[in-house]
Design an enzyme around this catalytic site. Structure first.
Site, PDB file in Angstrom:
ATOM      1  N   ASN A 174      -1.936   2.106  -2.117  1.00 39.09           N
ATOM      2  CA  ASN A 174      -3.041   1.219  -2.481  1.00 39.09           C
ATOM      3  C   ASN A 174      -2.728   0.413  -3.742  1.00 39.09           C
ATOM      4  O   ASN A 174      -3.650  -0.149  -4.352  1.00 39.09           O
ATOM      5  CB  ASN A 174      -4.314   2.033  -2.698  1.00 39.09           C
ATOM      6  CG  ASN A 174      -4.803   2.695  -1.427  1.00 39.09           C
ATOM      7  OD1 ASN A 174      -4.758   2.097  -0.357  1.00 39.09           O
ATOM      8  ND2 ASN A 174      -5.258   3.932  -1.535  1.00 39.09           N
ATOM      9  N   HIS A 192     -17.249   5.792   2.359  1.00 41.76           N
ATOM     10  CA  HIS A 192     -16.164   6.697   1.996  1.00 41.76           C
ATOM     11  C   HIS A 192     -16.654   8.130   1.799  1.00 41.76           C
ATOM     12  O   HIS A 192     -17.822   8.375   1.483  1.00 41.76           O
ATOM     13  CB  HIS A 192     -15.503   6.194   0.704  1.00 41.76           C
ATOM     14  CG  HIS A 192     -14.248   6.932   0.342  1.00 41.76           C
ATOM     15  ND1 HIS A 192     -14.228   7.964  -0.570  1.00 41.76           N
ATOM     16  CD2 HIS A 192     -12.975   6.782   0.786  1.00 41.76           C
ATOM     17  CE1 HIS A 192     -12.984   8.411  -0.686  1.00 41.76           C
ATOM     18  NE2 HIS A 192     -12.209   7.725   0.128  1.00 41.76           N
ATOM     19  N   GLU A 213     -19.722  -0.273   1.219  1.00 43.34           N
ATOM     20  CA  GLU A 213     -18.483  -0.697   0.565  1.00 43.34           C
ATOM     21  C   GLU A 213     -18.356  -2.204   0.737  1.00 43.34           C
ATOM     22  O   GLU A 213     -18.729  -2.744   1.783  1.00 43.34           O
ATOM     23  CB  GLU A 213     -17.273  -0.001   1.185  1.00 43.34           C
ATOM     24  CG  GLU A 213     -17.286   1.519   1.038  1.00 43.34           C
ATOM     25  CD  GLU A 213     -16.069   2.171   1.672  1.00 43.34           C
ATOM     26  OE1 GLU A 213     -14.968   1.582   1.600  1.00 43.34           O
ATOM     27  OE2 GLU A 213     -16.211   3.262   2.257  1.00 43.34           O
ATOM     28  N   SER A 234     -12.388   0.860   3.701  1.00 39.02           N
ATOM     29  CA  SER A 234     -11.044   1.376   3.450  1.00 39.02           C
ATOM     30  C   SER A 234     -10.210   1.580   4.697  1.00 39.02           C
ATOM     31  O   SER A 234      -8.982   1.617   4.622  1.00 39.02           O
ATOM     32  CB  SER A 234     -11.140   2.708   2.701  1.00 39.02           C
ATOM     33  OG  SER A 234     -11.889   3.651   3.444  1.00 39.02           O
ATOM     34  N   ASP A 282     -19.511  -0.029  -3.323  1.00 35.68           N
ATOM     35  CA  ASP A 282     -18.214   0.534  -3.712  1.00 35.68           C
ATOM     36  C   ASP A 282     -17.161  -0.563  -3.585  1.00 35.68           C
ATOM     37  O   ASP A 282     -16.863  -1.029  -2.484  1.00 35.68           O
ATOM     38  CB  ASP A 282     -17.881   1.724  -2.811  1.00 35.68           C
ATOM     39  CG  ASP A 282     -16.607   2.445  -3.224  1.00 35.68           C
ATOM     40  OD1 ASP A 282     -15.794   1.853  -3.962  1.00 35.68           O
ATOM     41  OD2 ASP A 282     -16.415   3.601  -2.797  1.00 35.68           O
ATOM     42  N   HIS A 293     -11.782  -1.130  -2.779  1.00 34.97           N
ATOM     43  CA  HIS A 293     -10.728  -1.876  -2.089  1.00 34.97           C
ATOM     44  C   HIS A 293     -10.881  -3.387  -2.244  1.00 34.97           C
ATOM     45  O   HIS A 293     -10.190  -4.147  -1.562  1.00 34.97           O
ATOM     46  CB  HIS A 293     -10.706  -1.489  -0.610  1.00 34.97           C
ATOM     47  CG  HIS A 293     -10.331  -0.060  -0.394  1.00 34.97           C
ATOM     48  ND1 HIS A 293      -9.020   0.363  -0.277  1.00 34.97           N
ATOM     49  CD2 HIS A 293     -11.099   1.063  -0.312  1.00 34.97           C
ATOM     50  CE1 HIS A 293      -8.998   1.674  -0.111  1.00 34.97           C
ATOM     51  NE2 HIS A 293     -10.250   2.121  -0.139  1.00 34.97           N
ATOM     52  N   LYS A 324      -6.259   1.844  -7.554  1.00 43.85           N
ATOM     53  CA  LYS A 324      -5.753   1.012  -6.465  1.00 43.85           C
ATOM     54  C   LYS A 324      -5.188  -0.284  -7.038  1.00 43.85           C
ATOM     55  O   LYS A 324      -4.069  -0.298  -7.518  1.00 43.85           O
ATOM     56  CB  LYS A 324      -6.834   0.808  -5.415  1.00 43.85           C
ATOM     57  CG  LYS A 324      -7.197   2.131  -4.711  1.00 43.85           C
ATOM     58  CD  LYS A 324      -8.249   1.985  -3.671  1.00 43.85           C
ATOM     59  CE  LYS A 324      -8.433   3.271  -2.875  1.00 43.85           C
ATOM     60  NZ  LYS A 324      -8.813   4.454  -3.677  1.00 43.85           N
TER      61      LYS A 324
END
Length: 385
Positions: A36, A122, A164, A168, A193, A196, A231
């Site tokens: 990541n 997640h 998110e 992910s 979130d 990513h 990440k």
């Protein structure tokens, strides 16, 4: 207990769900499509140098919780930098992104809070839901309509809508403007979130600052952001971003912050250096998207032969569905032997139960690496039944 453990091991083996750490070798000659480290900052000399300098000055660890003696000026500077980067009023740094999610959810949850969550959230968010003892309802992935119906039926005085910004596994994005309108309509908090997306998404002058920065979500009283520093920032740790009032509440109520040793100064310094690089070098995020598009194009012939196409991605992640957990494992091992490291996601790690190869298009991939890895993966995919 021993017999139960043996039975559990046998079940995992039968289902193709055995997981084992695969140790990396320093400076190994692999094409990395698994990590990541989206912007390649974990090995950037400025980031590694900041970590080394902090370790030399402050020592190897924070030595205690943040509320005792574990806070350094580095932690406060990092929180200020992250808040500016994401366009939020304040930030609080945790020792991991996992704890950041659990910390904010449990600190805001309880019997008086309804949590309405996307089914692809997640595991760290799901564990937070469970620990919070809140009534939790999930909605079909990215279904604003179903989320609205669940919020409309609530009896609790408070509500959290959890998503998110970029997911992910699939790499697709949430409809954040619609979700914010929904949160406003139902007097709910929209918890996003950005694990990513921070460092990867964003447009115009906000490129790389995440999906919230530069939009009407940034600094909105109904919006809370969580992020990881492990990440795109290439370091370690996590953060919750929101109002100053929220930060003060978490300082006093988030058990994962109060009772945990603070983030190591070296990690804080590395993340601080990385955040500044993201702000000053937005071209890195552009490179991620360019490489993701090139990787998808390189894999398109293999998908076309199976009557399919690469799944659309909003960030660095490219997800390839596989027929079974066993075929995913075999494909990942074949790629490894050919010098390409890819992620292998199998149940129960995948929210829809479909095993996948997960590829990450990092900013530092060269055209030659993309071409070579695409050729390797095409050969593997074309051999699938």
């Amino acid at each position: 207990m021993t017999q139960w453990l043996e039975r559990q091991a046998a079940v995992r083996e039968r289902r193709g769900q055995v997981r084992r750490p695969l140790p990396r070798v320093a400076h190994e000659q692999f094409i990395d499509l698994a990590s990541n480290d989206y912007l390649g900052l974990s090995t950037d000399p400025r980031v590694a140098g900041a970590a080394a300098e902090a370790a030399s000055r402050w020592g190897a660890g924070a030595t205690s919780s943040r509320l005792v003696a574990g806070t350094t000026q580095l932690h406060l500077d990092l929180e200020q930098e992250l808040a500016m980067l994401a366009g939020m009023e304040a930030a609080l740094v945790f020792s991991s992104g996992y704890l950041a999610n659990i910390g904010v959810i449990t600190a805001l949850g309880g019997p008086g809070t309804l949590i309405v969550a996307d089914e692809h959230c997640h595991a760290s968010m799901i564990d937070g839901f469970r620990l919070s003892r809140s009534r939790t309802e999930s909605f079909a992935h990215n279904s604003v309509e179903e989320a609205s119906r669940l919020l409309a039926g609530r009896t609790e005085p408070r509500a959290i809508l959890a998503v998110e910004s970029v997911y992910s596994v699939l790499g697709d994005e949430a409809p954040l403007p619609d979700l914010l309108a929904l949160a406003e309509q139902h007097d709910a908090v929209l918890l996003i979130d950005e694990a990513h997306s921070l460092g990867v998404t964003g447009s115009g002058s906000f490129q790389g600052r995440g999906s919230v920065a530069g939009t009407n979500l940034a600094g909105h009283p109904n919006v809370i952001v969580t992020a990881t520093l492990s990440k795109a920032l290439g370091s370690q740790g996590g953060a919750v971003l929101g109002s100053a009032l929220l930060r003060e509440h978490l300082l006093n109520r988030a058990r994962g912050f109060i009772f945990d040793t603070g983030l190591a100064p070296a990690s804080a310094a590395a993340a601080l250096a990385a955040a500044r690089i993201i702000r000053d070098e937005p071209w890195r995020a552009g490179s991620v998207h360019g490489n993701a598009a090139a990787l998808a194009a390189g894999l398109a012939p293999a998908f076309a032969s199976r009557g399919a196409s690469p799944e659309r991605t909003a960030g660095a992640v490219q997800s390839i569905p596989m027929p079974s957990a066993e075929s995913a494992l075999a494909a990942a091992e074949s790629a490894r032997r050919a010098g390409v490291r890819v992620g292998c996601f199998r149940p129960p790690s995948v929210p829809d139960g479909i095993s996948r190869l997960r590829l990450t298009a990092r900013a530092t991939l060269t055209p030659e690496e993309i071409e070579d890895s695409s050729a390797v993966l095409r050969g593997i995919l074309e051999e699938l039944p």
